[in-house]
Design a protein around this motif. Structure first.
Motif, PDB file in Angstrom:
ATOM      1  N   ALA A  37       0.823  -1.212   0.000  1.00 49.82           N
ATOM      2  CA  ALA A  37       0.000   0.000   0.000  1.00 49.82           C
ATOM      3  C   ALA A  37       0.856   1.260   0.000  1.00 49.82           C
ATOM      4  O   ALA A  37       0.443   2.295  -0.524  1.00 49.82           O
ATOM      5  CB  ALA A  37      -0.911  -0.007   1.220  1.00 49.82           C
ATOM      6  N   LYS A  38       2.055   1.173   0.553  1.00 49.76           N
ATOM      7  CA  LYS A  38       2.910   2.354   0.694  1.00 49.76           C
ATOM      8  C   LYS A  38       3.969   2.473  -0.398  1.00 49.76           C
ATOM      9  O   LYS A  38       4.344   3.586  -0.786  1.00 49.76           O
ATOM     10  CB  LYS A  38       3.625   2.319   2.053  1.00 49.76           C
ATOM     11  CG  LYS A  38       2.740   2.582   3.247  1.00 49.76           C
ATOM     12  CD  LYS A  38       3.587   2.645   4.512  1.00 49.76           C
ATOM     13  CE  LYS A  38       2.760   3.018   5.716  1.00 49.76           C
ATOM     14  NZ  LYS A  38       3.588   3.116   6.945  1.00 49.76           N
ATOM     15  N   LEU A  39       4.486   1.337  -0.857  1.00 51.97           N
ATOM     16  CA  LEU A  39       5.655   1.345  -1.733  1.00 51.97           C
ATOM     17  C   LEU A  39       5.305   0.847  -3.122  1.00 51.97           C
ATOM     18  O   LEU A  39       4.563  -0.124  -3.276  1.00 51.97           O
ATOM     19  CB  LEU A  39       6.762   0.475  -1.140  1.00 51.97           C
ATOM     20  CG  LEU A  39       7.192   0.815   0.289  1.00 51.97           C
ATOM     21  CD1 LEU A  39       8.203  -0.201   0.794  1.00 51.97           C
ATOM     22  CD2 LEU A  39       7.757   2.221   0.358  1.00 51.97           C
ATOM     23  N   PRO A  40       5.838   1.479  -4.163  1.00 49.98           N
ATOM     24  CA  PRO A  40       5.550   1.034  -5.534  1.00 49.98           C
ATOM     25  C   PRO A  40       6.280  -0.259  -5.879  1.00 49.98           C
ATOM     26  O   PRO A  40       7.396  -0.502  -5.394  1.00 49.98           O
ATOM     27  CB  PRO A  40       6.071   2.202  -6.379  1.00 49.98           C
ATOM     28  CG  PRO A  40       7.150   2.823  -5.548  1.00 49.98           C
ATOM     29  CD  PRO A  40       6.706   2.668  -4.126  1.00 49.98           C
ATOM     30  N   ASP A  41       5.673  -1.067  -6.709  1.00 57.03           N
ATOM     31  CA  ASP A  41       6.278  -2.306  -7.194  1.00 57.03           C
ATOM     32  C   ASP A  41       7.343  -1.951  -8.231  1.00 57.03           C
ATOM     33  O   ASP A  41       7.038  -1.319  -9.242  1.00 57.03           O
ATOM     34  CB  ASP A  41       5.191  -3.184  -7.827  1.00 57.03           C
ATOM     35  CG  ASP A  41       5.720  -4.534  -8.284  1.00 57.03           C
ATOM     36  OD1 ASP A  41       6.952  -4.721  -8.318  1.00 57.03           O
ATOM     37  OD2 ASP A  41       4.891  -5.395  -8.631  1.00 57.03           O
ATOM     38  N   PRO A  42       8.626  -2.342  -8.010  1.00 59.41           N
ATOM     39  CA  PRO A  42       9.682  -2.017  -8.980  1.00 59.41           C
ATOM     40  C   PRO A  42       9.405  -2.549 -10.387  1.00 59.41           C
ATOM     41  O   PRO A  42       9.916  -2.000 -11.368  1.00 59.41           O
ATOM     42  CB  PRO A  42      10.924  -2.680  -8.381  1.00 59.41           C
ATOM     43  CG  PRO A  42      10.632  -2.778  -6.925  1.00 59.41           C
ATOM     44  CD  PRO A  42       9.158  -3.038  -6.837  1.00 59.41           C
ATOM     45  N   ALA A  43       8.573  -3.604 -10.473  1.00 61.31           N
ATOM     46  CA  ALA A  43       8.249  -4.148 -11.792  1.00 61.31           C
ATOM     47  C   ALA A  43       7.325  -3.205 -12.560  1.00 61.31           C
ATOM     48  O   ALA A  43       7.217  -3.289 -13.788  1.00 61.31           O
ATOM     49  CB  ALA A  43       7.589  -5.514 -11.649  1.00 61.31           C
ATOM     50  N   VAL A  44       6.667  -2.293 -11.840  1.00 55.79           N
ATOM     51  CA  VAL A  44       5.735  -1.352 -12.460  1.00 55.79           C
ATOM     52  C   VAL A  44       6.359   0.031 -12.603  1.00 55.79           C
ATOM     53  O   VAL A  44       6.262   0.679 -13.645  1.00 55.79           O
ATOM     54  CB  VAL A  44       4.424  -1.261 -11.642  1.00 55.79           C
ATOM     55  CG1 VAL A  44       3.472  -0.240 -12.254  1.00 55.79           C
ATOM     56  CG2 VAL A  44       3.759  -2.631 -11.558  1.00 55.79           C
TER      57      VAL A  44
ATOM     58  N   GLY B 295      10.630  10.165   5.834  1.00 53.95           N
ATOM     59  CA  GLY B 295       9.546  10.447   4.900  1.00 53.95           C
ATOM     60  C   GLY B 295       8.712  11.636   5.344  1.00 53.95           C
ATOM     61  O   GLY B 295       8.280  12.456   4.524  1.00 53.95           O
ATOM     62  N   TRP B 296       8.485  11.750   6.661  1.00 56.65           N
ATOM     63  CA  TRP B 296       7.726  12.886   7.188  1.00 56.65           C
ATOM     64  C   TRP B 296       8.491  14.187   6.968  1.00 56.65           C
ATOM     65  O   TRP B 296       7.905  15.206   6.579  1.00 56.65           O
ATOM     66  CB  TRP B 296       7.438  12.688   8.677  1.00 56.65           C
ATOM     67  CG  TRP B 296       6.545  13.757   9.246  1.00 56.65           C
ATOM     68  CD1 TRP B 296       5.190  13.720   9.348  1.00 56.65           C
ATOM     69  CD2 TRP B 296       6.958  15.031   9.764  1.00 56.65           C
ATOM     70  NE1 TRP B 296       4.721  14.897   9.900  1.00 56.65           N
ATOM     71  CE2 TRP B 296       5.785  15.717  10.170  1.00 56.65           C
ATOM     72  CE3 TRP B 296       8.185  15.659   9.926  1.00 56.65           C
ATOM     73  CZ2 TRP B 296       5.823  16.994  10.724  1.00 56.65           C
ATOM     74  CZ3 TRP B 296       8.230  16.944  10.479  1.00 56.65           C
ATOM     75  CH2 TRP B 296       7.057  17.595  10.866  1.00 56.65           C
TER      76      TRP B 296
ATOM     77  N   LYS C 139       6.695  15.702  -1.960  1.00 56.23           N
ATOM     78  CA  LYS C 139       5.893  14.579  -2.466  1.00 56.23           C
ATOM     79  C   LYS C 139       5.310  14.921  -3.840  1.00 56.23           C
ATOM     80  O   LYS C 139       4.671  15.945  -4.026  1.00 56.23           O
ATOM     81  CB  LYS C 139       4.767  14.246  -1.486  1.00 56.23           C
ATOM     82  CG  LYS C 139       4.024  12.950  -1.828  1.00 56.23           C
ATOM     83  CD  LYS C 139       2.914  12.661  -0.815  1.00 56.23           C
ATOM     84  CE  LYS C 139       3.486  12.216   0.509  1.00 56.23           C
ATOM     85  NZ  LYS C 139       2.395  11.841   1.457  1.00 56.23           N
ATOM     86  N   GLY C 140       5.577  14.032  -4.816  1.00 56.75           N
ATOM     87  CA  GLY C 140       5.068  14.223  -6.166  1.00 56.75           C
ATOM     88  C   GLY C 140       5.926  15.088  -7.072  1.00 56.75           C
ATOM     89  O   GLY C 140       5.657  15.179  -8.276  1.00 56.75           O
ATOM     90  N   LYS C 141       6.974  15.729  -6.543  1.00 57.49           N
ATOM     91  CA  LYS C 141       7.829  16.604  -7.354  1.00 57.49           C
ATOM     92  C   LYS C 141       8.769  15.778  -8.240  1.00 57.49           C
ATOM     93  O   LYS C 141       9.085  14.621  -7.937  1.00 57.49           O
ATOM     94  CB  LYS C 141       8.649  17.531  -6.447  1.00 57.49           C
ATOM     95  CG  LYS C 141       7.818  18.492  -5.590  1.00 57.49           C
ATOM     96  CD  LYS C 141       7.121  19.524  -6.454  1.00 57.49           C
ATOM     97  CE  LYS C 141       6.288  20.502  -5.612  1.00 57.49           C
ATOM     98  NZ  LYS C 141       7.091  21.300  -4.682  1.00 57.49           N
ATOM     99  N   THR C 142       9.243  16.378  -9.329  1.00 58.97           N
ATOM    100  CA  THR C 142      10.121  15.670 -10.265  1.00 58.97           C
ATOM    101  C   THR C 142      11.332  16.511 -10.637  1.00 58.97           C
ATOM    102  O   THR C 142      11.305  17.740 -10.572  1.00 58.97           O
ATOM    103  CB  THR C 142       9.378  15.292 -11.560  1.00 58.97           C
ATOM    104  OG1 THR C 142       8.955  16.490 -12.218  1.00 58.97           O
ATOM    105  CG2 THR C 142       8.175  14.415 -11.269  1.00 58.97           C
ATOM    106  N   VAL C 143      12.386  15.817 -11.042  1.00 59.37           N
ATOM    107  CA  VAL C 143      13.567  16.419 -11.666  1.00 59.37           C
ATOM    108  C   VAL C 143      13.879  15.561 -12.876  1.00 59.37           C
ATOM    109  O   VAL C 143      14.353  14.427 -12.738  1.00 59.37           O
ATOM    110  CB  VAL C 143      14.770  16.472 -10.712  1.00 59.37           C
ATOM    111  CG1 VAL C 143      16.021  16.882 -11.467  1.00 59.37           C
ATOM    112  CG2 VAL C 143      14.513  17.441  -9.562  1.00 59.37           C
TER     113      VAL C 143
ATOM    114  N   GLN D 175       4.377   8.107  -0.902  1.00 60.03           N
ATOM    115  CA  GLN D 175       5.367   7.929   0.163  1.00 60.03           C
ATOM    116  C   GLN D 175       6.607   8.742  -0.212  1.00 60.03           C
ATOM    117  O   GLN D 175       7.352   8.386  -1.111  1.00 60.03           O
ATOM    118  CB  GLN D 175       5.720   6.451   0.334  1.00 60.03           C
ATOM    119  CG  GLN D 175       6.894   6.138   1.244  1.00 60.03           C
ATOM    120  CD  GLN D 175       6.804   6.759   2.615  1.00 60.03           C
ATOM    121  OE1 GLN D 175       7.278   7.874   2.838  1.00 60.03           O
ATOM    122  NE2 GLN D 175       6.194   6.037   3.549  1.00 60.03           N
ATOM    123  N   ALA D 176       6.807   9.849   0.514  1.00 59.33           N
ATOM    124  CA  ALA D 176       7.872  10.785   0.161  1.00 59.33           C
ATOM    125  C   ALA D 176       9.264  10.208   0.359  1.00 59.33           C
ATOM    126  O   ALA D 176      10.248  10.767  -0.150  1.00 59.33           O
ATOM    127  CB  ALA D 176       7.730  12.068   0.982  1.00 59.33           C
TER     128      ALA D 176
END
Length: 339
Positions: free
Chosen positions: A225-232, A275-276, A284-288, A297-298
């Motif tokens: 629920a918190k961490l993305p699947d590296p395969a995705v 993360g907090w 959270k959500g920012k990109t470079v 999850q920051a």
């Protein structure tokens, strides 16, 4: 021992960053390490040890000789009155080993479920989650010296475990290859349920005394629920270590930010939720470029498509500067930057 040249490492690192290994040697047995040491061309060449690639950021092509660890096998080695000792090859999937122990009715590793990487990498990082660290279940390991080719056996004291640290990140960094790891599953088993996420699962389900299988399932559910699947979506899991501060530092930050997430430690210091801290700085959500901060999850940096290692490093440094500027805390990355 298989020797390959010009190998793309994109599928060999969970961040899916582009890089090429000039030379890659597949290590399928401890004897293969000794063959590398004795090899007339590769014996004295610089070496880079690659397990599951879940804790690295590849910035450029790797000119060092890449040793891809693929030593397999797992077994119950010994059954003592106070513990069961299991052994696994360094190339085994860590989560696969945890799942196997649960299937065999051998509790003790369930809090460490779904941590990416290989068994051989676990002691290097002294992996940990939900109140448990590898050192708490460690018995010993075998490693081959990359200079002499000799096999040595190290116990917990020799491994010098620390928070996400070990002798393999310090004095023995790049100097030996872990080939087999032995873990101690204590008898009788006692569940570790101190973390808030697990307490919440107990409240939600009404299960007051979960068994190891239930805890394993809960940990997997919480992590998914918190961490993305590296395969995705490419990532290396938690990118920064949770910083440890003195009680005075903790009180000072709480005076300015009362909602600070922090945990008391046995030595009197406090562990802060990295993360907090990152989220509080608005990342959270920012990109470079192609690199970004995961929007759920920051603490996790991700490859949004075609990121390069340099973009990940640039983003990480910007986050470090931001957190230091606001809180006076220096975040330390968990992954190793290669190149």
């Amino acid at each position: 021992m298989q020797i390959e040249t010009g190998v793309s490492l994109k599928s060999f690192n969970t961040f899916a960053l582009p890089a090429v290994a000039h030379t890659l040697i597949r290590i399928e047995a401890p004897a293969d390490v000794r063959r590398v040491v004795d090899h007339p061309e590769f014996g004295r060449a610089p070496k880079f040890i690659l397990g599951g690639g879940s804790n690295i950021v590849l910035v450029r092509d790797v000119t060092a000789c890449v040793l891809k660890i693929e030593i397999m096998g797992r077994r119950v080695l010994e059954q003592r009155e106070d513990a069961i000792i299991v052994e696994a090859g360094a190339g085994e999937s860590w989560h696969g080993l945890v799942a196997w122990t649960i299937e065999q009715g051998l509790p003790g590793l369930e809090n460490l479920a779904l941590i990416p990487g290989t068994v051989g990498a676990a002691p290097v990082q002294n992996i940990g989650a939900y109140g448990l660290e590898l050192k708490d279940r460690f018995e010993s390991l075998d490693a081959v010296d990359l200079v002499t080719g000799r096999t040595v056996t190290l116990d917990a004291q020799a491994c010098r475990f620390g928070y996400r640290d070990s002798v393999f990140k310090q004095a023995l960094a790049g100097k030996s290859v872990i080939t087999r790891v032995r873990l101690r599953l204590p008898r009788p088993w006692q569940p570790m349920l101190g973390y808030v996420d697990l307490q919440r699962k107990m409240d939600e389900t009404g299960i007051a005394e979960p068994d190891a299988r239930q805890i394993f399932d809960w940990v997997c559910a919480v992590r998914r629920a918190k961490l993305p699947d590296p395969a995705v979506i490419g990532n290396a899991g938690s990118f920064f270590k949770n910083p440890v501060v003195t009680p005075e530092q903790c009180r000072d930050i709480i005076a300015r930010d009362p909602h600070l997430v922090h945990y008391p430690m046995d030595d009197g210091n406090f562990k802060l939720a990295a993360g907090w801290l990152i989220d509080a700085c608005g990342w959270k959500g920012k990109t470079v470029g192609g690199a970004g901060v995961y929007d759920r999850q920051a603490l996790v940096l991700v490859n949004r498509g075609e990121a390069r290692g340099a973009e990940v490093v640039t983003l990480a440094r910007a986050i470090q500067e931001s957190v230091y500027g606001r809180f006076g805390i220096r975040l330390e990355p968990e992954p190793v930057v290669v190149g």
